[in-house]
Design an enzyme around this catalytic site. Structure first.
Site, short mmCIF file in Angstrom:
data_model
loop_
_atom_site.label_atom_id
_atom_site.label_comp_id
_atom_site.label_asym_id
_atom_site.label_seq_id
_atom_site.Cartn_x
_atom_site.Cartn_y
_atom_site.Cartn_z
N CYS A 69 -12.14 108.97 69.09
CA CYS A 69 -11.81 110.02 68.12
C CYS A 69 -10.58 109.69 67.29
CB CYS A 69 -11.62 111.35 68.86
SG CYS A 69 -13.18 112.02 69.48
N GLY A 70 -10.11 108.45 67.36
CA GLY A 70 -8.93 108.09 66.59
C GLY A 70 -7.67 107.95 67.44
N THR A 71 -7.89 107.74 68.72
CA THR A 71 -6.79 107.59 69.68
C THR A 71 -5.83 106.47 69.27
OG1 THR A 71 -8.48 108.05 71.34
CG2 THR A 71 -6.31 107.35 72.15
N THR A 72 -6.40 105.32 68.94
CA THR A 72 -5.59 104.14 68.63
C THR A 72 -4.70 104.39 67.42
OG1 THR A 72 -7.54 102.89 69.35
CG2 THR A 72 -5.76 101.63 68.33
N TRP A 73 -5.29 105.03 66.44
CA TRP A 73 -4.56 105.35 65.21
C TRP A 73 -3.44 106.35 65.50
CZ3 TRP A 73 -7.03 108.24 60.46
CH2 TRP A 73 -6.23 108.03 59.31
N HIS A 138 -6.95 110.59 78.21
CA HIS A 138 -8.22 111.18 77.81
C HIS A 138 -8.52 112.44 78.64
CE1 HIS A 138 -9.39 108.25 74.91
NE2 HIS A 138 -9.70 107.28 75.73
N ARG A 161 -12.56 114.70 66.60
CA ARG A 161 -13.36 114.04 65.57
C ARG A 161 -14.78 114.58 65.60
NH1 ARG A 161 -14.65 107.48 65.03
NH2 ARG A 161 -14.97 107.52 62.78
N SER A 169 -19.38 105.53 66.96
CA SER A 169 -18.25 104.66 67.27
C SER A 169 -18.33 104.19 68.73
CB SER A 169 -16.94 105.42 67.04
OG SER A 169 -15.84 104.58 67.20
P1 A3P Z 1 -15.30 103.75 63.92
O1 A3P Z 1 -15.97 103.04 65.07
O2 A3P Z 1 -16.09 104.92 63.44
O3 A3P Z 1 -14.88 102.85 62.83
P2 A3P Z 1 -10.37 105.31 69.39
O4 A3P Z 1 -9.10 104.74 68.90
O5 A3P Z 1 -10.23 106.71 69.91
O6 A3P Z 1 -11.05 104.38 70.35
O7 A3P Z 1 -11.31 105.50 68.12
C1 A3P Z 1 -11.81 104.37 67.45
C2 A3P Z 1 -12.19 104.76 66.03
O8 A3P Z 1 -11.01 104.91 65.24
C3 A3P Z 1 -13.02 103.68 65.35
O9 A3P Z 1 -13.93 104.40 64.50
C4 A3P Z 1 -11.98 102.92 64.58
O10 A3P Z 1 -12.47 102.17 63.50
C5 A3P Z 1 -11.07 104.04 64.12
N1 A3P Z 1 -9.72 103.58 63.77
C6 A3P Z 1 -8.94 102.71 64.46
N2 A3P Z 1 -7.79 102.48 63.82
C7 A3P Z 1 -7.82 103.22 62.69
C8 A3P Z 1 -6.91 103.39 61.61
N3 A3P Z 1 -5.75 102.77 61.57
N4 A3P Z 1 -7.28 104.23 60.61
C9 A3P Z 1 -8.45 104.88 60.64
N5 A3P Z 1 -9.36 104.75 61.64
C10 A3P Z 1 -9.04 103.93 62.65
#
Ligand code: A3P
Length: 328
Positions: A69-73, A138, A161, A169
């Site tokens: 859901c954008g955890t890494t970001w 999580h 998300r 994803s």
């Molecule tokens: P997609 O597979 O739809 O591209 P998580 O970090 O929770 O594992 O989520 C991964 C999702 O966040 C992936 O989505 C990935 O591409 C997206 N993501 C990772 N880094 C990002 C960033 N800097 N900006 C926007 N989306 C990002």
């Protein structure tokens, strides 16, 4: 005294053996632990986190999410913001000496999953981390340790998300991580209907944090991936204010918020993660760095599922969320 403490997998083996268990994908199983279905690999760490974590009196920053859901970001944005006193945000990512951790590490190395830390018996690292300590999990709100939920100083940031994009994803992630193309897409898609997605039921996960963010907005900030994509500047400002480190006028004039957003772009994070040579990076060989960075867009689901499938999913989830005031 002395003697290493047992790893959580060992310590909780007997309790875990009593919990309901079911298949999540053909390669993974989940156990039901106090109302949430947790991946086997994550469960001991989840239990240890809940039982042993001690929040700092000064307060910790807890990042929470469902997988994909954008955890890494969120890790990158929150880390760059909270640690800007220690690490100057570079105005250019060409920065030759790579002083900023996000220019040389995967965001998961800057902000560890607390479940992974406990699983590995590395909780001493949590004690050593400088304040403001940022951790991520999580776990659903209901499984957070009391020292976090009863603290008036801990700050919790959740990111949600659109589940259809989350599932696409997840499918890409799982297929890369295990063996290419051996998990049927339908298994992943149906994990919502079967409560088999990690940390299911997902609506309870979302509503647990959503409701708290409405009741105690100073303690829980609720973000949506789609909103952050649409207006990253505003959301970084929100994060900074929420954790009690608002940007000064001088910082704003110097363009620091824009620099944080640039530093945390998908392209930059991916490049740093792939160049990382740290120990943690080697431990992640099961989960290649690049698999955390794919497209980063809204609505990719439309390339994979029929309108009928999407409609059924939307209806199902809308029913579950009815009356909550939350919608995707
Ligand atoms: P997609 O597979 O739809 O591209 P998580 O970090 O929770 O594992 O989520 C991964 C999702 O966040 C992936 O989505 C990935 O591409 C997206 N993501 C990772 N880094 C990002 C960033 N800097 N900006 C926007 N989306 C990002």
């Amino acid at each position: 005294g002395g003697g290493a403490r047992q790893l959580p997998a060992e310590e909780y083996r007997d309790i875990i053996a009593t919990l309901p268990r079911k298949q999540s994908t053909p390669f993974t199983t989940v156990h039901e632990y106090d109302g949430a279905w947790i991946l086997d690999d994550w469960l001991p760490g989840t239990m240890a986190f809940r039982r042993r974590f001690e929040a700092r009196a000064a307060g910790d920053v807890v990042l929470a999410s469902l997988p994909k859901c954008g955890t890494t970001w969120l890790k990158a944005l929150a880390f760059a913001t909270a640690a800007r006193g220690r690490y100057d945000v570079p105005s250019s990512c060409e920065d030759g000496d790579r002083r900023h951790p996000l220019l040389r590490l995967n965001p998961h190395e800057c902000v560890p999953f607390v479940e992974v830390v406990y699983n590995a018996g590395e909780e001493a690292k949590l004690d050593a981390a400088p304040s403001p300590r940022i951790i991520s999990t999580h776990a659903p709100y209901s499984l957070l340790p009391a020292s976090i939920t009863q603290s008036s100083t801990c700050k919790i940031i959740y990111i949600s998300r659109q589940p259809k994009d989350m599932l696409i994803s997840f499918w890409h992630f799982i297929n890369k991580r295990i063996k290419p193309n051996i998990i049927p897409f339908s298994d992943i898609w149906n994990s919502i209907y079967n409560d088999a997605y990690p940390e299911s039921p997902i609506w309870e996960h979302i509503l647990g944090y959503w409701n708290m963010s409405k009741m105690e907005p100073d303690r829980v900030l609720f973000l949506k991936y789609e909103d952050v994509l649409r207006d990253p500047i505003k959301n970084v400002e929100k994060i900074a204010e929420f954790i009690g480190q608002p940007f000064s006028d001088a910082e704003k004039e110097a363009g620091i918020i824009e620099s944080i957003v640039k530093l945390c772009s998908l392209e930059n994070l991916k490049a740093s993660a792939m160049n990382s040579t740290s120990n943690y990076q080697r431990l992640m060989k099961e989960v290649p760095s690049e698999s955390f960075f794919r497209k980063g867009v809204v609505g990719d689901w439309a390339n994979y599922v029929t309108p009928d499938m999407a409609e059924r999913m939307d209806k199902y989830l809308a029913e579950k969320l009815q009356g909550s005031g939350f919608s995707f």
